[in-house]
Design a protein around this motif. Structure first.
Motif: not given
Length: 144
Positions: A67-95
């Motif tokens: 989102a902030n990549s589209l705004v050059e003059d101001a810091f954007v703010l997160t107003t909500s986030m809906n997250l679904y956890l689908l499976r565990p990760i115990a090694d490697g890299t989370l992308t």
């Protein structure tokens, strides 16, 4: 938007004190961002996999910077986030790969897809973001 803006946002993100603990990498493009967090034991909950806070950080950070990549003059703010956890990760890299899916005068909606090192989905998120009042300046790390 400009490549200079994207690189300044990346530097700002990496300069945040919390990122000394999470040790992420970030790449920002026009309406998109990718955050990678190496998974290590310090990020585990008691059952031996990454805590949900790691998923949230990766999703929020990627969606926020998409989102902030589209705004050059101001810091954007997160107003909500809906997250679904689908499976565990115990090694490697989370992308977390995020993209803006809706842009309006009142703000942005971005979605993030989280994967493990084998490209399996481990989480999904959708967030809403608005333009803030904090200008992007060198005081908050917005510099090359």
């Amino acid at each position: 938007m400009s490549e200079t803006h994207f690189r300044k946002l990346e530097k700002m993100y990496l300069s945040a004190p919390i990122n000394r603990f999470f040790q992420p990498e970030i790449r920002i493009d026009d309406g998109r961002a990718e955050v990678r967090i190496p998974i290590r034991a310090e990020l585990f909950h008691a059952a031996g996999a990454a805590h949900g806070a790691v998923y949230f950080k990766a999703a929020d950070d990627a969606a926020f910077f998409a989102a902030n990549s589209l705004v050059e003059d101001a810091f954007v703010l997160t107003t909500s986030m809906n997250l679904y956890l689908l499976r565990p990760i115990a090694d490697g890299t989370l992308t977390s790969r995020a993209r803006v899916v809706h842009e309006a005068r009142s703000g942005f909606v971005a979605e993030a897809i989280l994967t493990d090192g084998r490209e399996r989905q481990v989480g999904r998120a959708t967030g809403t973001f608005v333009r803030g009042r904090t200008p992007l300046t060198e005081d908050i790390g917005y510099r090359l």
